[in-house]
Structures are given as structure tokens and as C-alpha cells.
Design a protein around this motif. Structure first.
Motif, PDB file in Angstrom:
ATOM      1  N   UNK A  60     -14.965  -0.392  -3.680  1.00 41.29           N
ATOM      2  CA  UNK A  60     -14.220   0.855  -3.722  1.00 41.29           C
ATOM      3  C   UNK A  60     -12.740   0.603  -3.457  1.00 41.29           C
ATOM      4  N   UNK A  61     -11.936   1.576  -3.812  1.00 41.99           N
ATOM      5  CA  UNK A  61     -10.489   1.428  -3.703  1.00 41.99           C
ATOM      6  C   UNK A  61     -10.013   1.334  -2.253  1.00 41.99           C
ATOM      7  N   UNK A  62     -10.594   2.115  -1.351  1.00 41.53           N
ATOM      8  CA  UNK A  62     -10.189   2.050   0.053  1.00 41.53           C
ATOM      9  C   UNK A  62     -10.526   0.699   0.662  1.00 41.53           C
ATOM     10  N   UNK A  63     -11.706   0.202   0.370  1.00 38.97           N
ATOM     11  CA  UNK A  63     -12.103  -1.115   0.882  1.00 38.97           C
ATOM     12  C   UNK A  63     -11.237  -2.209   0.269  1.00 38.97           C
ATOM     13  N   UNK A  64     -10.889  -2.062  -0.995  1.00 40.60           N
ATOM     14  CA  UNK A  64     -10.028  -3.052  -1.648  1.00 40.60           C
ATOM     15  C   UNK A  64      -8.659  -3.095  -0.974  1.00 40.60           C
ATOM     16  N   UNK A  65      -8.100  -1.924  -0.702  1.00 42.13           N
ATOM     17  CA  UNK A  65      -6.794  -1.866  -0.026  1.00 42.13           C
ATOM     18  C   UNK A  65      -6.880  -2.445   1.389  1.00 42.13           C
ATOM     19  N   UNK A  66      -7.946  -2.126   2.103  1.00 43.02           N
ATOM     20  CA  UNK A  66      -8.124  -2.658   3.461  1.00 43.02           C
ATOM     21  C   UNK A  66      -8.254  -4.175   3.432  1.00 43.02           C
ATOM     22  N   UNK A  67      -9.011  -4.689   2.478  1.00 43.44           N
ATOM     23  CA  UNK A  67      -9.177  -6.139   2.348  1.00 43.44           C
ATOM     24  C   UNK A  67      -7.848  -6.794   1.986  1.00 43.44           C
ATOM     25  N   UNK A  68      -7.077  -6.157   1.140  1.00 43.43           N
ATOM     26  CA  UNK A  68      -5.781  -6.698   0.735  1.00 43.43           C
ATOM     27  C   UNK A  68      -4.835  -6.796   1.930  1.00 43.43           C
TER      28      UNK A  68
END
Length: 135
Positions: A60-68
Motif C-alpha cells: 500500500x501507499x502508506x506502507x511504501x512511504x513509511x518504508x521509504x
């Protein structure tokens, strides 16, 4: 995010979680007085690796941003600790996961966040909706 190279990232981060957490748990429980800073940083690295692994799997986009964000922080930590261990070796009587830029882990700690940032940015490009074309 866990297709193609993303699966390899999840696997590598999973291995790093096990390595960093198990190493720091043994070191903290047996020799904490010997090198508290080094062992605490190794435990912190394990937590960071765990969060990134979870975020990649969750998707998901939120998890992707958090991982980034977490990968960028991880890279900053590896570079800072790596430089610190070279500049002032006496500050680290024992190695951390990030010592000497991760040399004890075949430099995976410095290569992994760079690769992950690249992949996470690329996966964003593939999930972004196409721009409407104007007439």
C-alpha cells in the motif's frame, strides 16, 4: 511492492532482522557492559529492519512511504555509524551491524537501503495513475 525484486528485498531484510536481533540479544544479555553503545545500535538496527520488512510485506501507499522514510533513515545511520567507527574506533570496543559500513555483513547494510530506496521509488512510479492527456 513484493513482486520481482521486492521479494528479494523482503527476504534480505528478513535475514537482516534475524541476524541483527539475535546478535544483539546475545550480546546485550551476556556482555552489555563491554560495549553498550555498539550493542544498543545493533538492536536498533534490528528494529529498523523489522519495520521495513513489515512495511514491504504490508504494501500500500502508506506502507511504501513509511518504508521509504525508514530506508533513508537506515542509510543515514549506516553512513554515520560507519564513519564514526572509522574516525574513532575506540568508541566501539565491539562491532555493530553498521560498523565500517556493514563490512561484517558483507556491506549489505549500506547496499540494502540504497537498493530499497530505488525499488520503492520505482514501485511508486508504477502505481501512479496516468496523467490525463489534454486536447
Amino acid at each position: 511492492m513484493i513482486t520481482g525484486p521486492g521479494i528479494l528485498l523482503v527476504w534480505l531484510y528478513g535475514v537482516m532482522v534475524v541476524g541483527a536481533v539475535s546478535r544483539s540479544a546475545v550480546q546485550i544479555s551476556t556482555d552489555f557492559h563491554k560495549a553498550p553503545l555498539a550493542y544498543t545500535l545493533s538492536a536498533l538496527a534490528g528494529v529498523v529492519y523489522g519495520f521495513i520488512t513489515y512495511s514491504l510485506v504490508r504494501g500500500g501507499e502508506t506502507a511504501r512511504k513509511a518504508a521509504l522514510v525508514c530506508c533513508a533513515a537506515e542509510l543515514a545511520g549506516v553512513l554515520a555509524v560507519g564513519a564514526w567507527t572509522l574516525a574513532e574506533p575506540s568508541a566501539f570496543p565491539d562491532a555493530t551491524v553498521w560498523s565500517d559500513f556493514g563490512m561484517g555483513y558483507l556491506f549489505i547494510p549500506v547496499l540494502l537501503p540504497v537498493t530499497a530506496v530505488f525499488w520503492l521509488r520505482k514501485s511508486r512510479a508504477h502505481t501512479r495513475p496516468a496523467e490525463p492527456s489534454g486536447a
